[in-house]
Design an enzyme around this catalytic site. Structure first.
Site, PDB file in Angstrom:
ATOM      1  N   SER A   1     -52.436 -78.850 -17.171  1.00 57.44           N
ATOM      2  CA  SER A   1     -50.779 -79.094 -16.949  1.00 57.44           C
ATOM      3  C   SER A   1     -50.934 -78.749 -15.668  1.00 57.44           C
ATOM      4  O   SER A   1     -51.369 -77.712 -15.337  1.00 57.44           O
ATOM      5  CB  SER A   1     -50.508 -77.206 -17.723  1.00 57.44           C
ATOM      6  OG  SER A   1     -49.476 -77.486 -17.544  1.00 57.44           O
TER       7      SER A   1
ATOM      8  N   TYR B   1     -46.677 -85.469 -20.833  1.00 61.16           N
ATOM      9  CA  TYR B   1     -45.999 -84.562 -21.369  1.00 61.16           C
ATOM     10  C   TYR B   1     -45.166 -83.530 -20.551  1.00 61.16           C
ATOM     11  O   TYR B   1     -45.721 -83.727 -19.134  1.00 61.16           O
ATOM     12  CB  TYR B   1     -46.348 -83.808 -22.444  1.00 61.16           C
ATOM     13  CG  TYR B   1     -47.184 -83.071 -21.975  1.00 61.16           C
ATOM     14  CD1 TYR B   1     -46.911 -81.486 -21.732  1.00 61.16           C
ATOM     15  CD2 TYR B   1     -49.155 -83.039 -22.318  1.00 61.16           C
ATOM     16  CE1 TYR B   1     -47.180 -80.766 -21.729  1.00 61.16           C
ATOM     17  CE2 TYR B   1     -49.549 -81.337 -21.978  1.00 61.16           C
ATOM     18  CZ  TYR B   1     -48.784 -80.267 -21.376  1.00 61.16           C
ATOM     19  OH  TYR B   1     -49.565 -79.763 -20.904  1.00 61.16           O
TER      20      TYR B   1
ATOM     21  N   HIS C   1     -34.851 -65.268  -9.190  1.00 61.64           N
ATOM     22  CA  HIS C   1     -34.972 -64.622 -10.787  1.00 61.64           C
ATOM     23  C   HIS C   1     -33.556 -64.231 -11.933  1.00 61.64           C
ATOM     24  O   HIS C   1     -34.185 -64.959 -12.846  1.00 61.64           O
ATOM     25  CB  HIS C   1     -35.463 -62.766 -10.648  1.00 61.64           C
ATOM     26  CG  HIS C   1     -36.009 -62.539 -11.811  1.00 61.64           C
ATOM     27  ND1 HIS C   1     -35.091 -61.841 -12.523  1.00 61.64           N
ATOM     28  CD2 HIS C   1     -37.433 -62.185 -12.284  1.00 61.64           C
ATOM     29  CE1 HIS C   1     -35.784 -60.963 -13.337  1.00 61.64           C
ATOM     30  NE2 HIS C   1     -36.731 -61.146 -13.341  1.00 61.64           N
TER      31      HIS C   1
ATOM     32  N   LYS D   1     -12.223-100.429  -6.202  1.00 58.85           N
ATOM     33  CA  LYS D   1     -10.551-100.933  -6.502  1.00 58.85           C
ATOM     34  C   LYS D   1     -10.439-102.148  -5.439  1.00 58.85           C
ATOM     35  O   LYS D   1     -10.103-103.204  -7.268  1.00 58.85           O
ATOM     36  CB  LYS D   1     -10.057-100.562  -5.576  1.00 58.85           C
ATOM     37  CG  LYS D   1      -8.321-100.069  -6.176  1.00 58.85           C
ATOM     38  CD  LYS D   1      -7.787 -99.337  -5.255  1.00 58.85           C
ATOM     39  CE  LYS D   1      -7.776 -97.986  -5.643  1.00 58.85           C
ATOM     40  NZ  LYS D   1      -6.745 -96.990  -4.386  1.00 58.85           N
TER      41      LYS D   1
ATOM     42  N   GLY E   1      -7.434 -89.580  -5.755  1.00 55.56           N
ATOM     43  CA  GLY E   1      -6.513 -89.057  -4.578  1.00 55.56           C
ATOM     44  C   GLY E   1      -7.247 -89.242  -3.022  1.00 55.56           C
ATOM     45  O   GLY E   1      -6.819 -87.607  -2.442  1.00 55.56           O
TER      46      GLY E   1
ATOM     47  N   CYS F   1     -45.921 -78.456 -16.476  1.00 62.22           N
ATOM     48  CA  CYS F   1     -44.646 -77.384 -16.974  1.00 62.22           C
ATOM     49  C   CYS F   1     -44.085 -76.775 -15.783  1.00 62.22           C
ATOM     50  O   CYS F   1     -44.824 -76.947 -14.473  1.00 62.22           O
ATOM     51  CB  CYS F   1     -45.511 -75.792 -17.613  1.00 62.22           C
ATOM     52  SG  CYS F   1     -46.822 -75.605 -16.769  1.00 62.22           S
TER      53      CYS F   1
ATOM     54  N   ARG G   1      -4.061 -99.410   0.410  1.00 64.04           N
ATOM     55  CA  ARG G   1      -4.449 -98.755  -0.630  1.00 64.04           C
ATOM     56  C   ARG G   1      -6.274 -98.654  -0.297  1.00 64.04           C
ATOM     57  O   ARG G   1      -6.634 -99.790   0.036  1.00 64.04           O
ATOM     58  CB  ARG G   1      -4.792 -99.158  -2.124  1.00 64.04           C
ATOM     59  CG  ARG G   1      -3.257 -99.775  -2.634  1.00 64.04           C
ATOM     60  CD  ARG G   1      -3.014-100.782  -3.929  1.00 64.04           C
ATOM     61  NE  ARG G   1      -3.684 -99.623  -4.878  1.00 64.04           N
ATOM     62  CZ  ARG G   1      -3.921-100.211  -6.334  1.00 64.04           C
ATOM     63  NH1 ARG G   1      -4.020-101.187  -6.727  1.00 64.04           N
ATOM     64  NH2 ARG G   1      -4.491 -99.354  -7.339  1.00 64.04           N
TER      65      ARG G   1
ATOM     66  N   MET H   1      -8.184 -90.167  -0.468  1.00 65.91           N
ATOM     67  CA  MET H   1      -7.976 -90.902   1.071  1.00 65.91           C
ATOM     68  C   MET H   1      -6.617 -91.394   0.183  1.00 65.91           C
ATOM     69  O   MET H   1      -6.207 -92.410  -0.825  1.00 65.91           O
ATOM     70  CB  MET H   1      -8.041 -92.106   1.180  1.00 65.91           C
ATOM     71  CG  MET H   1      -9.676 -91.429   1.923  1.00 65.91           C
ATOM     72  SD  MET H   1     -11.184 -92.725   1.717  1.00 65.91           S
ATOM     73  CE  MET H   1     -10.904 -93.155   0.452  1.00 65.91           C
TER      74      MET H   1
ATOM     75  N   ARG I   1     -11.132 -99.367 -13.702  1.00 67.83           N
ATOM     76  CA  ARG I   1     -12.361 -98.694 -13.018  1.00 67.83           C
ATOM     77  C   ARG I   1     -13.401 -98.068 -14.893  1.00 67.83           C
ATOM     78  O   ARG I   1     -12.422 -97.858 -15.216  1.00 67.83           O
ATOM     79  CB  ARG I   1     -12.408 -97.833 -12.026  1.00 67.83           C
ATOM     80  CG  ARG I   1     -11.781 -96.217 -12.500  1.00 67.83           C
ATOM     81  CD  ARG I   1     -11.159 -95.293 -11.575  1.00 67.83           C
ATOM     82  NE  ARG I   1     -10.625 -94.990 -11.443  1.00 67.83           N
ATOM     83  CZ  ARG I   1      -9.444 -94.027 -10.426  1.00 67.83           C
ATOM     84  NH1 ARG I   1      -9.641 -94.776  -9.555  1.00 67.83           N
ATOM     85  NH2 ARG I   1      -8.509 -93.763 -11.703  1.00 67.83           N
TER      86      ARG I   1
HETATM   87  P1  ADP Z   1      -5.703 -93.633  -6.223  1.00 69.49           P
HETATM   88  O1  ADP Z   1      -7.092 -94.245  -5.314  1.00 69.49           O
HETATM   89  O2  ADP Z   1      -4.953 -92.625  -5.526  1.00 69.49           O
HETATM   90  O3  ADP Z   1      -5.908 -93.696  -7.121  1.00 69.49           O
HETATM   91  P2  ADP Z   1      -4.031 -95.952  -5.581  1.00 69.49           P
HETATM   92  O4  ADP Z   1      -3.955 -97.225  -4.292  1.00 69.49           O
HETATM   93  O5  ADP Z   1      -4.630 -96.606  -6.911  1.00 69.49           O
HETATM   94  O6  ADP Z   1      -4.757 -94.222  -4.667  1.00 69.49           O
HETATM   95  O7  ADP Z   1      -2.370 -95.874  -5.459  1.00 69.49           O
HETATM   96  C1  ADP Z   1      -1.652 -95.208  -5.544  1.00 69.49           C
HETATM   97  C2  ADP Z   1      -0.516 -95.198  -7.196  1.00 69.49           C
HETATM   98  O8  ADP Z   1       0.287 -95.881  -5.837  1.00 69.49           O
HETATM   99  C3  ADP Z   1      -1.259 -95.566  -8.206  1.00 69.49           C
HETATM  100  O9  ADP Z   1       0.179 -94.979  -9.417  1.00 69.49           O
HETATM  101  C4  ADP Z   1      -1.066 -97.266  -8.091  1.00 69.49           C
HETATM  102  O10 ADP Z   1      -0.875 -97.769  -9.891  1.00 69.49           O
HETATM  103  C5  ADP Z   1       0.560 -97.339  -7.150  1.00 69.49           C
HETATM  104  N1  ADP Z   1       0.238 -98.237  -6.932  1.00 69.49           N
HETATM  105  C6  ADP Z   1      -1.121 -98.997  -5.502  1.00 69.49           C
HETATM  106  N2  ADP Z   1      -0.148-100.387  -4.993  1.00 69.49           N
HETATM  107  C7  ADP Z   1       1.027-100.761  -5.863  1.00 69.49           C
HETATM  108  C8  ADP Z   1       1.564-102.016  -5.917  1.00 69.49           C
HETATM  109  N3  ADP Z   1       1.335-102.956  -5.433  1.00 69.49           N
HETATM  110  N4  ADP Z   1       3.157-101.820  -6.190  1.00 69.49           N
HETATM  111  C9  ADP Z   1       2.970-100.892  -7.523  1.00 69.49           C
HETATM  112  N5  ADP Z   1       2.430-100.135  -7.296  1.00 69.49           N
HETATM  113  C10 ADP Z   1       1.424 -99.732  -6.645  1.00 69.49           C
HETATM  114 MG    MG Z   2      -4.865 -95.530  -8.569  1.00 70.95          MG
HETATM  115 MG    MG Z   3      -7.305 -93.712  -3.058  1.00 65.98          MG
END
Ligand code: ADP
Ligand code: MG
Ligand code: MG
Length: 884
Positions: free
Chosen positions: A769, A857, A453, A23, A102, A837, A93, A104, A337
């Protein structure tokens, strides 16, 4: 000087993923190429790793770098953190090298407190918005950072809606929101014993620590285990200034893929919500709109977004998954990503990117995990189907099936013949169940692993199987199975998904595998690049033509024992084994000869133009006899009734033979070419069947290439003896039929001694083989069936082994022997044809090893042929530098 733990977005770039996480690296990259990214900075994964190595404490110097970075962000936004007039708010983040969606949680709106919320309200002239941000912040912070249970906040939200008499969060009045904030704060005080922190700097410190902590939470650990992500790479923390999608109807937030992630179609694919923040889109609070309607809502923004998507895709040269927010009509990019996608989408995207001139064929080949192809080759459950999952076992053989459950092979066959769809449920299967397996749509066992098996046979046949599902309590006597206390009797319809291991109630809609044009084109490229040829293991004409369809360029292993198991033949086979004299035995063999000839005729015909390697009889003879326990029961019954003395006599003779043939260690017993040494007439019969079938086909004008393979050779002497039997028989048949047959005779290398003496054997053999199943057992001194269910898992758990050596070839030990065998063999016979094989032949890591060690092969189950083709091509690309 302290290490650099903090990077402003403008200091990083995409290639710094290890340090900045995916990220962070991509936020930096987007900043670098001039996209609208809210300013911020990243605290490195290194800081996270040191946090753990020094006992859950941020390393020295971290905060000293964080505060100046924050000052930079303040400068570029013109706002101040904690300011009572124009406060800066940030998101905190997490982001590891590999995306862990999702796993963390992120905290938004950090920096709000009782003062800054008033400033936010005044500046935006929107009290509702400010208090909505504040209550969201306390909720997220309380949950993620202070670890107060989520439901505590949910309850208050429900009460607030009820009190005000509204349905949606977005309808809550400023008064309701204020009430919620005060209730939230009370709850936090009660649960943590401390007031909610008002100092934004304290908030930030706590949030950063929480992200580091979250690296080690349960779901993150589980996610990493399932996805093979190392535990020691750590997560970075991104601190980013907030933009607001919840500022009114000219604001919004969304997620989009640059192409369709389930089909690969080249068209923007995504969803957005107006007047919403962050996770609202995925959380399903309101139904989001498809991205296309954004064009009607705000054409200018839509066009900007399309533009940026195109730029990102061509910049990263791959399909992107993008998060964005619109704040009062202005677009901001929050994440990009490489998008996760289905196998068929992955292929379509790779093929189209090549045709668009974006990537090369070699890059396209590297874009798909070979194992992913498996999903395309089997029927699977309709992804829209609603499933009631009863239990989960091992995903032993991919594909999906529904049918009436039965508990015996006979019943499966009876109903199967009557045209019923059945699922065969057994604690585990044995070779006796083969016909039941054949008749069933899918196999479900309560015991056994991925190479049990049931699993091996099912994969081989391309039949779905779920194995080792210990939630099943099978009662053969009553003909039912108990799952979680509920009884399901024979005839109940269940479904299994062999790709995920799920056992599902009732019938499920299935979709057929689609071998798209892209798929064929793609594998064609793999063949252009690969050096290794891919052959298949096939025992029947149907399997052989399946294998051809999947692109096998020959049969590397035809096992003949299954042919002996046929119910029509078993009495003859048993007569052969029980024969007291050579004459009796030859009599039985004479009856088997025409049957074997038909077997070979069918397979050789299906593979005309290509080579077919036929392995002579391999297992110990007692496998063809009944179990002694069964016989004892029958004998006892016959003795009690005293009605059938002849039968009793026969059964007793059979039991004596079974006992005589029983071995303490059958794996190292009387099997392989040792059978041919003791009973040359068996070898001669098989050779004759092969050559007579060949002669017939040649006379029909077909181009055929039989190869005879001697199993379990220990050394030259044995091989020479076996080869002579085969060669002499070939001469006889050629003379009788007045026709020339071109054939080869070679051996399995599966006893370590054979690998060590490969120079000797190589002089007299046409091919080797490597039988890596037995070679692994004998090199490691492990009996697979005893090890896998019992102590091998302990070895894996204690990290004494990285992978199961019966699944992924052990390069260090078994691989070393293969290397010795290859080099010694070629040293005396440069023309020696070399391959493997067995199950390893279709496993990508093992295929790569076969490439490196210089085999010609690999041979694997028909359904794994495409996987091996792709793995063979990837092996070339991965090892390019070394090979020059
Ligand atoms: P995840 O890895 O679970 O996708 P993110 O860190 O991407 O978590 O963030 C979760 C949500 O919060 C996403 O929808 C992201 O776009 C939003 N978000 C994160 N940072 C900001 C920010 N600086 N301003 C507005 N929205 C944000
Ligand atoms: Mg995200
Ligand atoms: Mg996250």
């Amino acid at each position: 000087m302290a290490k650099k733990y903090v990077y402003l977005f403008r200091e990083g770039k995409a290639s710094m993923r290890d340090l900045l996480g995916g990220k962070g690296a991509n936020l930096a990259e987007m900043t670098q190429i001039g996209l609208p990214v809210p300013p911020g900075f990243t605290i490195t994964t290194e800081a996270c790793n040191e946090y753990y190595s020094i006992g859950e404490n941020v390393p020295e110097g971290t905060w000293e770098q964080v505060w100046p970075a924050l000052t930079e962000v303040e400068a570029s936004t013109g706002k101040l953190f904690g300011d009572k007039k124009n406060p800066l708010l940030v998101s905190v983040r997490s982001g590891a090298k590999f995306s862990m969606p999702g796993m963390m949680d992120t905290v938004l709106n950090l920096g709000l407190n009782d003062d800054t919320v008033e400033a936010l309200a005044a500046n935006t002239q929107n009290e509702r918005f400010a208090w909505d941000c504040y209550r969201r912040f306390i909720q997220m912070f309380g949950d993620v950072v202070l670890e107060v249970e989520h439901y505590v906040f949910e309850q208050i939200l429900e009460i607030a809606k009820e009190k005000q008499g509204v349905r949606y969060d977005s309808e809550l009045s400023p008064e309701s929101l204020k009430w919620m904030v005060s209730e939230y704060k009370k709850k936090i005080q009660r649960h943590t014993g401390k007031p909610f922190p008002m100092d934004p700097r304290v908030q930030l410190e706590l949030a950063v620590l929480a992200v580091f902590r979250s690296w080690n939470n349960d779901r993150a650990n589980v996610y990493r285990r399932i996805n093979n992500i190392p535990h020691d790479i750590g997560t970075a923390v991104n601190v980013q200034s907030m933009v607001f999608g919840n500022m009114g109807s000219d604001s919004g937030t969304g997620v989009a893929f640059t192409r369709n992630p389930s089909t690969g179609e080249s068209a923007l694919y995504g969803e957005y919500l107006m007047n919403a923040q962050g996770e609202d889109v995925v959380a399903g609070i309101r139904t989001p709109n498809p991205i296309a309607t954004l064009a009607q809502e705000n054409l200018d923004i839509y066009n900007q977004f399309v533009d940026i998507s195109k730029r990102l895709e061509s910049h990263y040269r791959d399909m992107q998954d993008i998060e964005f927010t619109i704040e009062r009509g202005k677009l901001y990019m929050l994440q990009t990503r490489n998008g996760k996608r289905t196998a068929s989408a992955a292929i379509r995207v790779a093929v189209e990117l090549f045709h668009e001139g974006v990537i090369t064929k070699e890059e396209a080949i590297m874009r798909i995990e070979p194992e992913q192809l498996e999903h395309l080759l089997h029927r699977r459950m309709d992804s829209d189907a609603k499933l009631q999952v009863l239990a989960k076992g091992l995903p032993a053989s991919p594909g999906a099936a529904s049918g009436r459950i039965v508990f015996s092979a006979e019943e499966a066959e009876r109903l199967g013949d009557a045209g019923e769809k059945v699922i065969l449920i057994r604690t585990e299967t044995t070779p006796d169940d083969i016909r039941g397996i054949l008749a069933a749509q899918g196999i479900l066992t309560s015991r056994g692993g991925m190479t049990s098996h049931a699993a091996v046979v099912s994969r081989h046949m391309g039949k779905p199987a779920v194995c080792g599902c210990d939630a099943l309590k099978i009662d053969y006597g009553q003909g039912l199975v108990v799952i979680e206390g509920v009884e399901y009797s024979q005839g109940t319809v269940l479904s299994i998904d062999g790709s995920t291991g799920r056992v599902i109630k009732g019938e499920v809609m299935m979709v057929d595998p689609e071998l798209s044009e892209e798929f064929k084109e793609f594998l064609g490229w793999a063949d252009e690049i690969a050096r290794l040829k891919v052959m298949a293991n096939a025992d029947t004409p149907t399997e052989a033509s399946n294998a051809r369809g999947y692109g096998a360029v020959g049969i590397g292993l035809t096992r003949t024992e299954h042919m002996f198991m046929d119910p029509a033949r078993i009495p003859i086979v048993q007569a052969m084994i029980l024969a007291q004299t050579l004459e009796e035995r030859e009599d039985a063999l004479a009856k088997l000869l025409p049957m074997q000839e038909e077997d070979f005729y069918g397979i050789l015909k299906a593979m005309q133009g290509l080579s077919v390697t036929i392995r002579l009889l391999d297992p110990p003879l007692h496998e063809f006899l009944p179990h002694s326990e069964e016989l004892i029961v029958e004998i006892t019954k016959l003795k009690i009734t005293q009605k059938d003395p002849v039968n009793l006599h026969e059964k007793e003779a059979l039991l004596r033979k079974v006992r005589a043939l029983s071995e303490l260690n059958p794996m190292l017993g009387h099997r392989g070419c040792r059978l041919g040494v003791s009973f040359p007439e068996i070898t001669v019969m098989q050779a004759r069947a092969i050559f007579q079938a060949s002669a017939r086909l040649l006379k029909e004008g077909l181009d055929i290439h039989p190869e005879v393979m001697i199993p379990l050779t220990m050394g030259k002497e044995e091989f020479i003896m076996m080869r002579k039997l085969v060669d002499d028989t070939a001469q006889d048949v050629m003379k009788e039929q007045a026709i020339q047959i071109n054939y080869k005779v070679g051996t399995m290398i599966e006893v370590p001694r054979a690998a060590l003496l490969a120079d000797e054997i190589g002089k007299v053999a046409d091919f080797f083989s490597f039988g890596t199943n037995d070679l692994t057992q004998m090199t490691m001194g492990l009996s697979r069936d005893d090890a896998q269910g019992k102590f091998l898992p302990v070895y894996l758990e204690k990290n004494l082994m990285k992978t199961d050596p019966f699944v992924v070839l052990d390069r260090d030990g078994v691989g070393k022997l293969i290397g010795i065998g290859v080099n010694l063999g070629r040293s005396t016979n440069p023309d020696l044809h070399l391959g493997i094989c067995g199950e390893h032949g279709g496993e990508p890591n093992s295929v790569e090893f076969c490439h490196i060690v210089g085999l010609d092969y690999v041979s694997c189950s028909p359904f794994r042929v495409p996987i091996a083709r792709l793995a063979a091509a990837q092996a070339v690309v991965k090892n390019k530098d070394q090979s020059k």
